[in-house]
Design an enzyme around this catalytic site. Structure first.
Site, mmCIF file in Angstrom:
data_model
loop_
_atom_site.group_PDB
_atom_site.id
_atom_site.type_symbol
_atom_site.label_atom_id
_atom_site.label_comp_id
_atom_site.label_asym_id
_atom_site.label_seq_id
_atom_site.Cartn_x
_atom_site.Cartn_y
_atom_site.Cartn_z
ATOM 1 C CG ASP A 26 58.349 -9.026 -43.068
ATOM 2 O OD1 ASP A 26 58.754 -8.219 -42.211
ATOM 3 O OD2 ASP A 26 57.343 -9.744 -42.913
ATOM 4 C CD GLU A 110 60.577 -2.972 -39.625
ATOM 5 O OE1 GLU A 110 60.018 -2.226 -38.802
ATOM 6 O OE2 GLU A 110 60.147 -4.109 -39.924
ATOM 7 C CB CYS A 166 45.711 1.468 -53.632
ATOM 8 S SG CYS A 166 45.168 0.841 -52.014
ATOM 9 C CB CYS A 182 43.300 -3.120 -49.914
ATOM 10 S SG CYS A 182 43.413 -1.320 -49.978
ATOM 11 C CB CYS A 185 42.608 -1.199 -54.470
ATOM 12 S SG CYS A 185 43.823 -2.151 -53.518
ATOM 13 C CG ASP A 192 54.444 -12.708 -43.103
ATOM 14 O OD1 ASP A 192 54.308 -11.811 -42.254
ATOM 15 O OD2 ASP A 192 54.290 -13.924 -42.838
#
Length: 236
Positions: A26, A110, A166, A182, A185, A192
């Site tokens: 990334d 990406e 998840c 999250c 979860c 990053d």
């Protein structure tokens, strides 16, 4: 007869031409790259480090009388500062990309549009200083040299908003939020590193079955399935 000279492999003596490692990369501004292994590599900011010296040299050159010998000398000093900036950035990127290519057989990142991102005036300088385009260019030709696999995933895939553990997708994740929990979860994510893990997972799916990774869509080919849909919720 003297023996024929040995020709070293592109990766150097004693280095295997194949590697079992796979990594997601990334690219950012504060951290130049964050890896799926959890490692972060800081942006050296070569332009920012030389900005004051560059500004002084630019002013000294502009104040000299045109077509004078002093102006010519000032131009040489200014060109030297520019060259030092370029050399420092390229040297850092060459060392980084060579290390990534040597250590990993598969590299996923990406497929972003750098030209579109630098249109933002607030981020243009930091993005240009990071030299994202040069980083990708070096990875491309070095992967070709060393018989590595470079995979670019679709830029519209929600790699930042999607929890790696998840698959839950949050609705909004502003850039100032670098860590988040999250809501499904309860896993704590570094933004990053989580992004790099999602890039690697999507890249491997593309590599294995040729799936096209797009948001809010499941693409199938053979036995591969990429779950990208899910309940959206704002991070707490």
């Amino acid at each position: 007869m003297s023996p024929e000279p040995r020709i070293p492999t592109p990766l150097g003596e004693g280095v295997s031409t194949k590697s079992p490692n796979e990594i997601g990369v990334d690219v950012g501004r504060a951290s130049l790259v964050a890896l799926s292994t959890g490692e972060k590599i800081a942006n050296p900011k070569g332009f920012k480090a030389k900005y004051s010296q560059l500004r002084r040299s630019q002013k000294a050159w502009s104040r000299k009388q045109k077509e004078s010998n002093n102006r010519y000398k000032a131009r040489l000093k200014l060109a030297k500062v520019h060259q030092e900036i370029v050399d420092a950035i390229e040297d850092f990127l060459h060392k980084l990309t060579t290390r990534l290519v040597r250590e990993n057989q598969t590299i996923a990142l990406e497929d972003w549009a750098v030209k579109n991102r630098v249109k933002n005036r607030k981020r243009a300088l930091s993005i240009s200083d990071a030299s994202w385009g040069e980083l990708v260019k070096q990875l491309e030709y070095k992967c070709d040299w060393y018989d590595r696999t470079l995979i670019k995933i679709d830029r519209w895939f929600p790699i930042s908003q999607r929890g790696f553990d998840c698959g839950h997708i949050v609705e909004k994740l502003p850039l100032n939020i670098r860590e988040w929990d999250c809501p499904k979860c309860r896993t704590h994510h570094d933004r990053d590193v989580n992004t790099a893990l999602n890039i690697l997972a999507a890249g491997l799916a593309v590599s294995v079955c040729g799936a096209k990774v797009r948001p809010n869509r499941v693409s199938l080919k053979g036995c591969c399935e990429i779950p990208v849909s899910g309940q959206k919720q704002k991070p707490k």
